[in-house]
Design a protein around this motif. Structure first.
Motif, PDB file in Angstrom:
ATOM      1  N   MET A   1      -7.861   5.191   0.304  1.00 15.64           N
ATOM      2  CA  MET A   1      -8.296   4.892   1.648  1.00 15.64           C
ATOM      3  C   MET A   1      -8.113   6.170   2.479  1.00 15.64           C
ATOM      4  SD  MET A   1      -6.920   1.794   4.067  1.00 15.64           S
ATOM      5  CE  MET A   1      -8.063   0.466   3.822  1.00 15.64           C
ATOM      6  N   LEU A   2      -9.089   6.511   3.269  1.00 13.65           N
ATOM      7  CA  LEU A   2      -9.012   7.702   4.098  1.00 13.65           C
ATOM      8  C   LEU A   2      -8.030   7.521   5.248  1.00 13.65           C
ATOM      9  CD1 LEU A   2     -12.813   8.548   4.360  1.00 13.65           C
ATOM     10  CD2 LEU A   2     -11.107   9.684   2.938  1.00 13.65           C
ATOM     11  N   ARG A   3      -7.419   8.627   5.665  1.00 15.81           N
ATOM     12  CA  ARG A   3      -6.398   8.585   6.716  1.00 15.81           C
ATOM     13  C   ARG A   3      -6.914   7.904   7.990  1.00 15.81           C
ATOM     14  NH1 ARG A   3      -1.080  10.669   7.951  1.00 15.81           N
ATOM     15  NH2 ARG A   3      -0.628   9.372   9.733  1.00 15.81           N
ATOM     16  N   GLU A   4      -8.140   8.208   8.390  1.00 14.46           N
ATOM     17  CA  GLU A   4      -8.679   7.594   9.616  1.00 14.46           C
ATOM     18  C   GLU A   4      -8.841   6.083   9.458  1.00 14.46           C
ATOM     19  OE1 GLU A   4      -9.005   8.669  12.747  1.00 14.46           O
ATOM     20  OE2 GLU A   4      -7.946  10.395  11.910  1.00 14.46           O
ATOM     21  N   ARG A   5      -9.206   5.635   8.275  1.00 15.46           N
ATOM     22  CA  ARG A   5      -9.313   4.187   8.035  1.00 15.46           C
ATOM     23  C   ARG A   5      -7.941   3.527   8.072  1.00 15.46           C
ATOM     24  NH1 ARG A   5     -12.809   2.733   3.043  1.00 15.46           N
ATOM     25  NH2 ARG A   5     -12.581   0.674   3.947  1.00 15.46           N
ATOM     26  N   ILE A   6      -6.932   4.213   7.551  1.00 13.04           N
ATOM     27  CA  ILE A   6      -5.559   3.684   7.585  1.00 13.04           C
ATOM     28  C   ILE A   6      -5.105   3.567   9.041  1.00 13.04           C
ATOM     29  CG2 ILE A   6      -3.145   4.203   7.024  1.00 13.04           C
ATOM     30  CD1 ILE A   6      -4.224   5.487   4.411  1.00 13.04           C
ATOM     31  N   LYS A   7      -5.347   4.617   9.817  1.00 12.39           N
ATOM     32  CA  LYS A   7      -4.959   4.621  11.234  1.00 12.39           C
ATOM     33  C   LYS A   7      -5.677   3.497  11.986  1.00 12.39           C
ATOM     34  CE  LYS A   7      -4.480   8.621  13.059  1.00 12.39           C
ATOM     35  NZ  LYS A   7      -3.250   9.156  13.588  1.00 12.39           N
ATOM     36  N   ARG A   8      -6.955   3.309  11.712  1.00 11.94           N
ATOM     37  CA  ARG A   8      -7.738   2.244  12.362  1.00 11.94           C
ATOM     38  C   ARG A   8      -7.214   0.868  11.964  1.00 11.94           C
ATOM     39  NH1 ARG A   8     -13.383   2.436  10.456  1.00 11.94           N
ATOM     40  NH2 ARG A   8     -12.544   4.414  10.116  1.00 11.94           N
ATOM     41  N   LYS A   9      -6.891   0.689  10.691  1.00 14.36           N
ATOM     42  CA  LYS A   9      -6.376  -0.602  10.220  1.00 14.36           C
ATOM     43  C   LYS A   9      -5.023  -0.897  10.868  1.00 14.36           C
ATOM     44  CE  LYS A   9      -6.556  -4.343   7.979  1.00 14.36           C
ATOM     45  NZ  LYS A   9      -7.542  -5.358   8.345  1.00 14.36           N
TER      46      LYS A   9
ATOM     47  N   GLY B   1       7.439  -2.124   7.049  1.00 13.58           N
ATOM     48  CA  GLY B   1       6.217  -1.427   7.463  1.00 13.58           C
ATOM     49  C   GLY B   1       5.522  -0.767   6.285  1.00 13.58           C
ATOM     50  N   HIS B   2       6.297  -0.175   5.401  1.00 11.49           N
ATOM     51  CA  HIS B   2       5.748   0.449   4.190  1.00 11.49           C
ATOM     52  C   HIS B   2       5.071  -0.602   3.303  1.00 11.49           C
ATOM     53  CE1 HIS B   2       5.746   3.173   0.658  1.00 11.49           C
ATOM     54  NE2 HIS B   2       6.023   2.057  -0.016  1.00 11.49           N
ATOM     55  N   GLU B   3       5.745  -1.725   3.105  1.00 13.46           N
ATOM     56  CA  GLU B   3       5.172  -2.786   2.260  1.00 13.46           C
ATOM     57  C   GLU B   3       3.932  -3.402   2.909  1.00 13.46           C
ATOM     58  OE1 GLU B   3       6.100  -2.807  -0.746  1.00 13.46           O
ATOM     59  OE2 GLU B   3       7.889  -1.605  -0.396  1.00 13.46           O
ATOM     60  N   LEU B   4       3.909  -3.491   4.225  1.00 21.51           N
ATOM     61  CA  LEU B   4       2.688  -3.933   4.913  1.00 21.51           C
ATOM     62  C   LEU B   4       1.542  -2.959   4.626  1.00 21.51           C
ATOM     63  CD1 LEU B   4       3.995  -5.178   8.373  1.00 21.51           C
ATOM     64  CD2 LEU B   4       2.864  -6.561   6.611  1.00 21.51           C
ATOM     65  N   GLY B   5       1.881  -1.685   4.473  1.00 16.95           N
ATOM     66  CA  GLY B   5       0.870  -0.689   4.099  1.00 16.95           C
ATOM     67  C   GLY B   5       0.228  -1.029   2.771  1.00 16.95           C
TER      68      GLY B   5
ATOM     69  N   SER C   1       1.595  13.291  -0.951  1.00 14.90           N
ATOM     70  CA  SER C   1       0.302  13.562  -0.312  1.00 14.90           C
ATOM     71  C   SER C   1      -0.858  12.750  -0.877  1.00 14.90           C
ATOM     72  CB  SER C   1      -0.025  15.056  -0.389  1.00 14.90           C
ATOM     73  OG  SER C   1      -0.082  15.465  -1.732  1.00 14.90           O
ATOM     74  N   ILE C   2      -0.677  12.111  -2.020  1.00 11.87           N
ATOM     75  CA  ILE C   2      -1.764  11.319  -2.597  1.00 11.87           C
ATOM     76  C   ILE C   2      -1.225  10.012  -3.169  1.00 11.87           C
ATOM     77  CG2 ILE C   2      -3.252  13.291  -3.167  1.00 11.87           C
ATOM     78  CD1 ILE C   2      -2.178  13.062  -6.063  1.00 11.87           C
ATOM     79  N   GLY C   3      -2.125   9.081  -3.381  1.00  6.99           N
ATOM     80  CA  GLY C   3      -1.764   7.839  -4.055  1.00  6.99           C
ATOM     81  C   GLY C   3      -1.351   6.715  -3.129  1.00  6.99           C
ATOM     82  N   ASP C   4      -1.047   5.578  -3.747  1.00  7.04           N
ATOM     83  CA  ASP C   4      -0.701   4.368  -3.008  1.00  7.04           C
ATOM     84  C   ASP C   4       0.551   4.532  -2.152  1.00  7.04           C
ATOM     85  OD1 ASP C   4      -2.895   3.203  -4.181  1.00  7.04           O
ATOM     86  OD2 ASP C   4      -1.751   1.874  -5.505  1.00  7.04           O
TER      87      ASP C   4
ATOM     88  N   GLU D   1      -0.330   6.409   1.000  1.00  6.67           N
ATOM     89  CA  GLU D   1      -1.079   5.544   1.914  1.00  6.67           C
ATOM     90  C   GLU D   1      -0.160   4.539   2.602  1.00  6.67           C
ATOM     91  OE1 GLU D   1      -4.366   3.762  -0.152  1.00  6.67           O
ATOM     92  OE2 GLU D   1      -5.457   5.654  -0.243  1.00  6.67           O
ATOM     93  N   ALA D   2       0.764   3.953   1.859  1.00  4.09           N
ATOM     94  CA  ALA D   2       1.696   2.985   2.450  1.00  4.09           C
ATOM     95  C   ALA D   2       2.580   3.672   3.493  1.00  4.09           C
ATOM     96  CB  ALA D   2       2.542   2.318   1.367  1.00  4.09           C
ATOM     97  N   ASN D   3       3.003   4.900   3.206  1.00  3.96           N
ATOM     98  CA  ASN D   3       3.804   5.656   4.177  1.00  3.96           C
ATOM     99  C   ASN D   3       2.988   6.005   5.419  1.00  3.96           C
ATOM    100  OD1 ASN D   3       6.134   5.616   2.618  1.00  3.96           O
ATOM    101  ND2 ASN D   3       5.681   7.573   1.639  1.00  3.96           N
ATOM    102  N   GLU D   4       1.745   6.416   5.213  1.00  4.54           N
ATOM    103  CA  GLU D   4       0.865   6.724   6.349  1.00  4.54           C
ATOM    104  C   GLU D   4       0.661   5.485   7.214  1.00  4.54           C
ATOM    105  OE1 GLU D   4      -2.653   8.236   4.450  1.00  4.54           O
ATOM    106  OE2 GLU D   4      -1.742  10.171   4.023  1.00  4.54           O
ATOM    107  N   PHE D   5       0.434   4.349   6.587  1.00  2.18           N
ATOM    108  CA  PHE D   5       0.254   3.104   7.330  1.00  2.18           C
ATOM    109  C   PHE D   5       1.512   2.781   8.135  1.00  2.18           C
ATOM    110  CE2 PHE D   5       0.434  -1.403   8.073  1.00  2.18           C
ATOM    111  CZ  PHE D   5      -0.854  -1.704   8.496  1.00  2.18           C
ATOM    112  N   MET D   6       2.671   2.883   7.508  1.00  3.36           N
ATOM    113  CA  MET D   6       3.938   2.598   8.190  1.00  3.36           C
ATOM    114  C   MET D   6       4.066   3.447   9.449  1.00  3.36           C
ATOM    115  SD  MET D   6       7.795   3.592   6.937  1.00  3.36           S
ATOM    116  CE  MET D   6       7.369   5.319   6.932  1.00  3.36           C
TER     117      MET D   6
END
Length: 143
Positions: A1-9, A71-75, A97-100, A103-108
């Motif tokens: 998932m792209l960073r901008e999509r994660i931020k939007r979600k 928050g990480h698990e919600l990611g 920098s890559i992988g699930d 992404e979970a950390n970025e979402f958190m």
């Protein structure tokens, strides 16, 4: 998932629930949160059983650790990661920098910073502390 999509979600989740608090988001989204002794290393995990998502947090965690672990698990949940039992381990609390896990950390981070004016803080450390984000996640914060 792209960073901008994660931020939007993350923003959509905060907007729809009216909170940045991961535990309250679980409550609002009907995602059960359980507490169990997960041993010394595992802090939390996300699982899906019979299409019902759940998050399990360790009873050995501090309240601070449980908050960001949730928050990480919600990611994992909102990024729709395919593994049935994604978990946060004390050994993998680092920048990735890559992988699930990345992404979970970025979402958190995006979830817990949504709506916060980052310029109200003199340092990144002050921002992280005020928002309940661990210092190891600082590289996910975009200023």
């Amino acid at each position: 998932m792209l960073r901008e999509r994660i931020k939007r979600k993350a923003h959509e989740v905060v907007y729809s629930t009216g909170t940045r608090d991961p535990i309250k988001i679980c409550e609002a989204k009907n995602i059960p949160v359980y507490y169990d002794d997960l041993g010394k290393q595992i802090m939390a995990y996300h699982t899906v059983i019979k299409r019902i998502p759940a998050i399990v947090l360790s009873t050995r965690n501090s309240e601070f650790e449980n908050n960001y672990s949730c928050g990480h698990e919600l990611g994992h949940h909102f990024c729709r990661h395919k593994g049935n039992t994604e978990h946060l381990d004390r050994k993998n609390l680092r920048f990735s920098s890559i992988g699930d896990e990345a992404e979970a950390n970025e979402f958190m981070v995006d979830l817990m910073l949504d709506g916060v004016n980052k310029h109200d803080f003199e340092t990144k450390e002050q921002l992280l502390k005020a928002c309940g984000i661990p210092l190891w996640a600082e590289k996910y914060v975009e200023l």
